[in-house]
Design a protein around this motif. Structure first.
Motif, PDB file in Angstrom:
ATOM      1  N   PHE A 364     -28.866 -56.007  25.813  1.00 46.98           N
ATOM      2  CA  PHE A 364     -28.270 -54.836  24.849  1.00 46.98           C
ATOM      3  C   PHE A 364     -27.435 -53.893  25.766  1.00 46.98           C
ATOM      4  O   PHE A 364     -27.937 -53.804  27.078  1.00 46.98           O
ATOM      5  N   GLY A 365     -26.536 -53.460  25.284  1.00 42.52           N
ATOM      6  CA  GLY A 365     -25.663 -52.587  26.030  1.00 42.52           C
ATOM      7  C   GLY A 365     -24.995 -51.455  25.430  1.00 42.52           C
ATOM      8  O   GLY A 365     -24.954 -51.676  23.930  1.00 42.52           O
ATOM      9  N   TYR A 366     -24.681 -50.491  25.898  1.00 38.98           N
ATOM     10  CA  TYR A 366     -24.081 -49.198  25.283  1.00 38.98           C
ATOM     11  C   TYR A 366     -23.088 -48.667  26.294  1.00 38.98           C
ATOM     12  O   TYR A 366     -23.300 -48.524  27.391  1.00 38.98           O
ATOM     13  N   THR A 367     -22.098 -48.301  25.553  1.00 41.09           N
ATOM     14  CA  THR A 367     -20.860 -47.475  26.439  1.00 41.09           C
ATOM     15  C   THR A 367     -20.447 -46.250  25.624  1.00 41.09           C
ATOM     16  O   THR A 367     -20.433 -46.243  24.444  1.00 41.09           O
ATOM     17  N   HIS A 368     -20.237 -45.175  26.396  1.00 45.16           N
ATOM     18  CA  HIS A 368     -19.486 -44.307  25.834  1.00 45.16           C
ATOM     19  C   HIS A 368     -17.968 -43.978  26.638  1.00 45.16           C
ATOM     20  O   HIS A 368     -18.159 -43.985  27.758  1.00 45.16           O
ATOM     21  N   ILE A 369     -16.852 -44.001  25.870  1.00 49.19           N
ATOM     22  CA  ILE A 369     -15.776 -43.870  26.601  1.00 49.19           C
ATOM     23  C   ILE A 369     -15.053 -42.503  26.456  1.00 49.19           C
ATOM     24  O   ILE A 369     -14.932 -42.023  25.109  1.00 49.19           O
ATOM     25  N   PHE A 370     -14.905 -41.910  27.205  1.00 52.68           N
ATOM     26  CA  PHE A 370     -14.145 -40.698  27.310  1.00 52.68           C
ATOM     27  C   PHE A 370     -12.484 -40.904  27.444  1.00 52.68           C
ATOM     28  O   PHE A 370     -12.143 -41.130  28.572  1.00 52.68           O
ATOM     29  N   VAL A 371     -11.686 -40.738  26.345  1.00 54.27           N
ATOM     30  CA  VAL A 371     -10.246 -40.939  26.676  1.00 54.27           C
ATOM     31  C   VAL A 371      -9.745 -39.415  26.521  1.00 54.27           C
ATOM     32  O   VAL A 371      -9.831 -38.612  26.067  1.00 54.27           O
ATOM     33  N   GLU A 372      -8.814 -39.497  27.763  1.00 50.46           N
ATOM     34  CA  GLU A 372      -8.035 -38.346  28.073  1.00 50.46           C
ATOM     35  C   GLU A 372      -7.100 -37.850  26.907  1.00 50.46           C
ATOM     36  O   GLU A 372      -6.607 -38.667  25.960  1.00 50.46           O
ATOM     37  N   ASP A 373      -6.888 -36.677  26.733  1.00 57.34           N
ATOM     38  CA  ASP A 373      -6.213 -35.963  25.326  1.00 57.34           C
ATOM     39  C   ASP A 373      -4.654 -36.573  25.639  1.00 57.34           C
ATOM     40  O   ASP A 373      -4.292 -36.744  26.991  1.00 57.34           O
TER      41      ASP A 373
END
Length: 426
Positions: A364-373
């Motif tokens: 199982f894997g989870y990712t949150h990606i923060f994308v620059e404005d």
């Protein structure tokens, strides 16, 4: 205005989407090919371990597969949230709505150990794709409506273990690519018909890799995926339907990974990845009936990705992992479009493996990606700008959640502990 004249004035903007979409590995690539390595933000993905999904990036890791036949099914849900706020022609202000479509990305891997030195494998993936779809009549519709890209890549592999320290492998890529793109036609009355571009093709490429274990507890992996040339055959519908061709070469990629054992339970992993997006340049679109129609002014920079992660064996059945990644986008302020408001991004991931027995395991894997404005400024000097359409100035905000799960199963009896410092029994 004739169909030929309008096509030459407008096709460059719509054709740009032939390689765009709300993808999640820079430009239009899809990195989400492994539930196991999702949990480390793909740190160490080119080294041997319990999962053979590493063969997507480094086929030499197939020599870490156990006896008999191993099969893995990886399943990933990508849930983006991306919105563009801006002004068209200096007066019409509004929002695109959420342009990111939720997506399901499957991947399967199979290995067969012929003998102690020879290994065969097969990977089936979707390395490029996903889609963007703003509100139908948003204020940037003359530059983009929906964009859809679909790919299937079949990759048979042969690996050879030269010694206990060095393994090598090569593979063949057979890839199907399909593109469907739309933008509003300002020559038609509101709510405006769509200009549509559609094309598909099958192309061929290669993969190669090497795995090196200089001493116990340390492994380095170097992997290569070639570009694949596609001659997209399809149709352009502006005011009438016209056959078109567009030559597109997907980027080649080189990646380096390492895995270092700290103690019997803890390992540190890392990855550096370079993708040759700049090779795309500005390919041409040609109509057999109209002749050359336009160039595709892509002009991407090369992409870079860096990741660092770790694994901890909580007990014989449970392994925990986490990772941090940073991606430098090949899209910069000078060329950013409404179809792909891509920007640099930060990855935060966590995951686990639960081994039911020696032959069956779940990841199982989870990712949150923060994308620059990301700023968008389509005006004079921008490669998408069309004076007949007008300017578009805006800003994109985005983030992405990724959830992934896999099943791994081996036929042929329990495997040996292939490498105590980098892998455990199933």
């Amino acid at each position: 205005m004739t169909t030929k004249t309008w096509a030459k004035l407008s096709v460059a903007a719509i054709a740009l989407a032939a390689v765009n979409g709300e993808a999640f590995a820079g430009a239009f690539a899809i990195r989400e090919q492994s539930s196991y390595y999702q949990g480390t933000s793909f740190a160490g993905y080119g080294t041997t371990g319990p999962s053979i999904s590493s063969i997507f990036w480094n086929p030499a890791t197939i020599t870490g597969a156990g006896d008999g036949i191993t099969f893995e099914s990886h399943n990933t849900a990508i849930i983006p949230d991306s919105e563009i706020d801006g002004t068209f022609a200096g007066v019409l202000t509004g929002s695109s709505g959420d342009i990111g479509n939720d997506a399901y990305v499957p991947a399967t891997y199979t290995s067969y150990k012929v003998n102690e030195d020879i290994f065969l494998g097969l990977a089936v993936n979707a390395p490029f794709g996903l889609a963007t779809k703003p509100n139908q009549n948003w204020n940037g519709q003359f530059y983009s409506r929906s964009s859809e890209i679909f790919s299937i890549n079949v990759n048979p592999i042969a690996g050879y273990r030269i010694s206990e320290k060095i393994s090598v492998a090569v593979g063949l890529q057979v890839q199907y690519l399909d593109v469907t793109l739309k933008r509003a036609n300002p020559l038609t009355p509101a709510p405006y018909a769509s200009i549509t571009l559609d094309g598909d093709d099958i192309g061929f490429g290669a993969t190669a890799g090497i795995s090196y274990k200089p001493f116990e507890g340390t492994e380095f992996g170097l992997g290569y995926r070639s570009g694949i040339a596609h001659d997209l055959d399809g149709d352009l519908n502006v005011l009438a339907n016209t056959a078109i061709e567009a030559d597109l070469v997907t980027p080649d990629q080189v990646n380096f990974s390492f895995k270092q054992r700290i103690n019997d339970s803890f390992r540190v992993l890392g990855t550096v990845e370079w993708t040759n997006w700049s090779r795309l340049g500005s390919p041409a679109i040609v109509s057999p009936s109209l002749g050359p129609v336009a160039d595709l002014p892509l002009n991407y920079d090369d992409g870079w990705f860096f990741a660092l992660g770790g694994e901890y064996d909580y007990n014989e059945n449970l392994t925990l992992r986490a990772g941090l990644g940073y991606e430098i986008s090949p899209i910069d302020d000078d060329i950013r479009s409404t179809r792909l408001p891509d920007a640099d991004r930060l990855w935060l991931s966590g995951g686990l493996t639960y081994a039911v027995n020696d032959n069956l395991a779940f990841d199982f894997g989870y990712t949150h990606i923060f994308v620059e404005d990301a700023d968008i400024n389509i005006g004079p000097g921008h490669q998408d700008y069309n004076a007949l359409i007008g300017t578009y100035v805006g800003e994109s905000e985005a983030h992405v959640d990724i959830i992934s799960a896999s099943l791994r199963y081996r036929w042929g009896g329990p495997s040996e502990d292939r490498d105590h410092d980098t892998a455990r029994k199933y």
